[in-house]
Design an enzyme around this catalytic site. Structure first.
Site, short mmCIF file in Angstrom:
data_model
loop_
_atom_site.label_atom_id
_atom_site.label_comp_id
_atom_site.label_asym_id
_atom_site.label_seq_id
_atom_site.Cartn_x
_atom_site.Cartn_y
_atom_site.Cartn_z
N ASN A 8 0.81 -1.21 0.00
CA ASN A 8 0.00 0.00 0.00
C ASN A 8 0.85 1.27 0.00
O ASN A 8 0.36 2.35 -0.34
CB ASN A 8 -0.94 0.02 1.22
N ARG A 21 -11.56 -5.33 9.34
CA ARG A 21 -10.75 -6.05 10.33
C ARG A 21 -10.66 -5.30 11.65
O ARG A 21 -10.62 -5.91 12.72
CB ARG A 21 -9.35 -6.30 9.75
N CYS A 71 -6.71 -1.09 10.00
CA CYS A 71 -6.42 -1.97 8.86
C CYS A 71 -6.17 -1.05 7.67
O CYS A 71 -5.33 -0.16 7.76
CB CYS A 71 -7.56 -2.96 8.62
N SER A 72 -6.92 -1.20 6.60
CA SER A 72 -6.77 -0.27 5.48
C SER A 72 -7.64 0.96 5.70
O SER A 72 -7.15 2.07 5.87
CB SER A 72 -7.13 -0.97 4.17
N ASP A 73 -8.96 0.74 5.72
CA ASP A 73 -9.89 1.86 5.91
C ASP A 73 -10.52 1.87 7.29
O ASP A 73 -11.29 2.79 7.60
CB ASP A 73 -10.98 1.81 4.84
N GLY A 74 -10.25 0.87 8.09
CA GLY A 74 -10.71 0.89 9.48
C GLY A 74 -12.15 0.53 9.70
O GLY A 74 -12.72 0.88 10.74
N ARG A 103 -20.89 -5.23 1.96
CA ARG A 103 -20.36 -6.52 2.38
C ARG A 103 -21.41 -7.63 2.33
O ARG A 103 -21.08 -8.80 2.13
CB ARG A 103 -19.79 -6.41 3.80
N ILE A 134 -10.53 -8.66 2.40
CA ILE A 134 -11.90 -9.11 2.15
C ILE A 134 -11.98 -10.11 1.00
O ILE A 134 -12.85 -11.00 1.01
CB ILE A 134 -12.83 -7.91 1.87
#
Length: 637
Positions: free
Chosen positions: A249, A343, A337-340, A383, A275
Site C-alpha cells: 500500500n 478487520r 487496517c486499510s480503511d478501518g 459486504r 476481504i
C-alpha cells in the site's frame, strides 16, 4: 409483484442431499417478499425463503424428472427444487434473479415491513440502544477523554458518527490535521475504555504515509492518546494486515506508521487477510460443507484448504493481544487496517467481549454491534450484497465475528447470557433487510434515506423474544474477569450449527443446549403452576379458617442448570419429546410456543422436580383433597 410472472407452481419436488427417502412433492409460491414451499402431506410443512437471503440462483440442465432449480442462500440454506415444466422453471428463475437483487433501497423489505402501525413504538425502538449510556458505564467522559461534536455535520469524516470520543488534550487543529493524514479521514477515536487500568483501545484507518511522508498533527494525536494513559510509558499501534499487504500500500501513497516519527509507540502486525481472501475462503468452506458424501480425508483436506478456521484464529489472536495489552500491560492500543471498517471492527469487538462481561449479555451484544459496527461505518450494504452492485465488495466480515463469538462460547459455556440461537438470529437479519439497522454503509447514508422514520429497529424485536435466546448454563456470578481463551489450533471447531443448520440429515438432530433450554422453560412453567395453586389455597384458607391449606413454595423460578446436569433423578424415556432444532424448527414446523408444546406432549413431574419437590406437591395435594372433602360435608349438613 410486477416481477412475478408465475406466482404458483404445483407438483414441485424438493431434494434433500442427506435424506434418501422419497422426495417431497408440494407447491411453490412466489410472493413480493418470500419464496414459499408447501409440502403436500398430512402434516403441513412449509419452507419460507426471504428473497433478500438468496445469494445465487442456478437453473440446471433439463432432466427426465423435470427442470432443476438450485438456490444458495446467504444464511447457508441450499434448496434444490425440480419443477415439472421448463417454462415455469424459467419464470421462477428470472423472477428470483430480480427479486433477490434490488436496485434501490426503497425496494428492500424493511421499507414495506410494518408489524405495528404505531409510530411511537417505532421511534421508541430506535431509541432503545443509547451509546452515551454505554460510555458513562465505561467511565467516559473523564479527566483524559471527552465527547466531541466536531463531526456533527460529517465534515471531518463522512463515515464516522456525529459524536466521537477523543483525548481531552487533542485540539481541534490536531484532530482535523490527523483526519487529513488518514485514509477516508478516519482519524483515531476511542473504541473501548478499560477503567480498571485506565488504558484504552482506539481505532482509525491507515496513514497516508507512503514511503516517507509524515504529519505533525497525526503524531500529536497519537501522543495525546499515550498521555491519556498515565499508567504506561508507551502505547501499541496494531496493524491488522499482513506486513506484505501494508508494504504494498505504500506504493499507492498509503502504508503504516514509521516508529521513528512517533514518540513511545510499539508497532505490531497481526496478519489478518483482506476481504477478497475471506470471500474465497468462505466459498471453499461451503463447497466442502455441501459435498454429499465426502470421505474423511477429503473433508479434512477441503476444510484445511479453505483456510476458514485459520482466519478465525487470526482474528481471535488479534483480539487476545489487545485484551492482554490493555488489562495486563496497562498500555493503550491504536488499531487499524486499510480503511478501518472491516478487520478493525472485528478485532476491537472481540477484545471488548474479552474485557467486559456486559458485552457477553443479550443487551450488551446489541450495544457492541451498534457501537463498533453500525455507528462506526462498517459497510453492511456492500459486504452483505443488499443491493445490486460489485460482487467483489461482498465479504463475510460480520460472519467471521459471529463465528469468533461462538468459538468463545464453546470455551466458556457458562459466561455468555445468550445461546448460539441468538447469534444465528442476528446473523440472519444482517442479510434479511427486514429491519433498518444494517441498511446502508454508514450513519450518514441511513439518515439520508430516513431509516429511523421509514423502518423498524431489530433490537426491540429480539428483546421481546429474549427468553428464546438465553443460555441455560449462564452463571450471573463469577464471570466478571477478563477472558483468556486458548487459541491453540485444536480449540477451533467448524460451526455446523451455522454452516449446516438446514441439513436435516446431519447429526445430532437435537442441540444439547436447546434441550437444556426447554427443560428450564418447563420447570419455570411448573413453578408458575405451583405458585397459582398456592395462591388459590391461600384464598381457600380465608374461607375455611379452621383448616389451614399450605403449600411450600420456596423454590426459585430461576433454575441452576447444573442441577439438571448433575441430578441423579430418573428420566421418563417413555415419551417422545419433540425438541426444537437449532434453527428453531422441528421437522419443518416452527417451534415457537413452548406452552402449546407442553400441552401436546406433557412430561411427568419426576422428569423435572426433585424428590423433595414431589413430596411437597404430594403432601399439598392430600391437604387440598381433605379440605375439599370437609367443605363438601359442611355444605351437605
Amino acid at each position: 409483484m410486477e416481477y412475478i410472472t408465475t406466482p404458483k407452481v404445483e407438483q414441485v419436488k424438493l431434494q434433500d442431499r442427506y435424506v434418501t427417502k422419497k422426495q417431497a412433492i408440494g407447491t411453490l409460491y412466489l410472493t413480493a417478499t418470500h419464496l414459499i414451499y408447501v409440502e403436500a402431506c398430512e402434516v403441513r410443512k412449509e419452507i419460507w425463503i426471504l428473497h433478500h437471503h438468496i445469494a445465487q440462483v442456478e437453473k440446471l440442465p433439463l432432466t427426465t424428472a423435470g427442470c432443476p432449480l438450485l438456490i444458495h442462500c446467504k444464511n447457508f440454506r441450499v434448496a434444490h427444487f425440480i419443477i415439472p415444466r421448463e417454462r415455469d422453471c424459467h419464470d421462477v428463475y428470472t423472477s428470483l434473479l430480480r427479486l433477490s437483487q434490488p436496485v434501490k433501497c426503497e425496494e428492500l423489505y424493511a421499507f414495506s415491513y410494518n408489524p405495528q402501525p404505531n409510530n411511537e413504538d417505532k421511534s421508541a425502538g430506535w431509541n432503545m440502544i443509547d451509546l452515551k449510556m454505554d460510555l458513562e458505564r465505561m467511565g467516559v467522559p473523564n479527566d483524559f477523554w471527552e465527547i466531541t461534536d466536531l463531526n456533527k455535520d460529517y465534515e471531518v469524516c463522512n463515515t464516522y458518527p456525529r459524536r466521537l470520543v477523543v483525548p481531552r488534550t487533542a485540539s481541534k487543529p490536531t484532530i482535523v490535521g490527523s483526519s487529513k493524514f488518514r485514509s477516508r479521514g478516519r482519524f483515531p477515536v476511542l473504541s473501548y475504555y478499560f477503567k480498571e487500568t485506565g488504558a484504552a483501545i482506539c481505532r482509525c484507518s491507515q496513514p497516508l504515509s507512503g514511503f516517507s511522508a509524515r504529519c505533525v498533527e497525526d503524531e500529536q494525536m497519537l501522543q495525546a492518546i499515550s498521555k491519556a494513559t498515565p499508567g504506561s510509558s508507551f502505547m501499541y499501534v496494531v496493524d491488522t494486515r499482513p506486513k506484505l499487504n501494508a508494504m504494498a500500500n505504500r506504493a499507492a501513497g498509503k502504508g503504516y506508521e514509521n516508529e521513528d516519527n512517533y514518540v513511545n509507540i510499539r508497532f505490531q502486525f497481526v496478519g489478518i487477510e483482506n476481504i477478497h481472501v475471506m470471500r474465497s475462503s468462505l466459498q471453499k468452506l461451503l463447497e466442502v460443507c455441501e459435498t454429499k458424501s465426502p470421505s474423511m480425508s477429503d473433508f479434512l483436506t477441503g476444510l484445511e484448504n479453505s483456510g476458514w478456521l485459520r482466519h478465525i484464529k487470526a482474528v481471535m489472536d488479534a483480539g487476545v493481544f489487545l485484551a492482554k495489552a490493555v488489562s495486563e500491560e496497562k498500555a493503550s492500543v491504536l488499531v487499524h487496517c486499510s480503511d478501518g471498517w472491516d478487520r478493525t471492527a472485528q478485532v476491537c469487538s472481540i477484545a471488548s467481549i474479552l474485557l467486559d462481561p456486559f458485552y457477553r449479555t443479550v443487551k450488551g451484544l446489541m450495544v457492541l454491534i451498534e457501537k463498533e459496527w453500525i455507528s462506526m461505518g462498517h459497510k453492511f450494504s456492500h459486504r452483505c450484497g443488499h443491493l445490486e452492485g460489485d460482487p467483489k465488495e461482498m465479504s463475510p466480515i460480520f460472519t467471521q465475528f459471529v463465528d469468533c463469538v461462538w468459538q468463545l462460547m464453546e470455551q466458556f459455556p457458562c459466561i455468555f447470557e445468550f445461546s448460539e440461537k441468538f447469534l444465528l438470529e442476528i446473523h440472519d437479519h444482517i442479510f434479511s433487510c427486514q429491519f433498518g439497522n444494517f441498511i446502508g454503509n454508514c450513519q450518514k447514508e441511513r439518515e439520508e434515506i430516513n431509516v429511523t422514520e421509514k423502518t423498524y429497529s431489530l433490537w426491540p424485536f429480539l428483546l421481546e423474544r429474549k427468553e428464546q435466546y438465553l443460555n441455560p448454563l449462564y452463571k450471573t456470578t463469577g464471570n466478571s474477569g477478563v477472558l483468556q481463551p486458548n487459541t491453540l489450533p485444536f480449540n477451533f471447531k467448524l460451526w455446523c450449527g451455522m454452516y449446516n443448520r438446514f441439513d436435516k440429515g446431519m447429526q445430532p438432530k437435537q442441540s444439547v443446549m436447546e434441550c437444556l433450554h426447554n427443560f428450564v422453560l418447563q420447570k419455570k412453567l411448573i413453578q408458575d403452576d405451583l405458585t397459582q395453586l398456592d395462591n388459590k389455597m391461600t384464598t381457600q384458607d380465608a374461607s375455611f379458617p379452621d383448616k389451614a391449606f399450605t403449600l411450600s413454595n420456596n423454590k426459585s423460578s430461576v433454575v441452576d442448570p447444573s442441577e439438571i446436569i448433575g441430578h441423579s433423578m430418573p428420566l421418563n424415556y417413555s415419551k417422545e419429546i419433540q425438541m426444537c432444532m437449532p434453527n428453531g424448527t422441528a421437522d419443518g414446523v416452527e417451534c415457537s410456543n413452548i406452552a402449546s408444546w407442553r400441552q401436546q406432549d406433557p412430561v411427568s413431574p419426576g422428569d423435572i422436580l426433585s424428590t423433595e419437590d414431589l413430596a411437597e406437591v404430594s403432601e399439598s395435594n392430600c391437604l387440598l383433597r381433605n379440605g375439599e372433602a370437609k367443605a363438601l360435608a359442611n355444605k351437605v349438613e
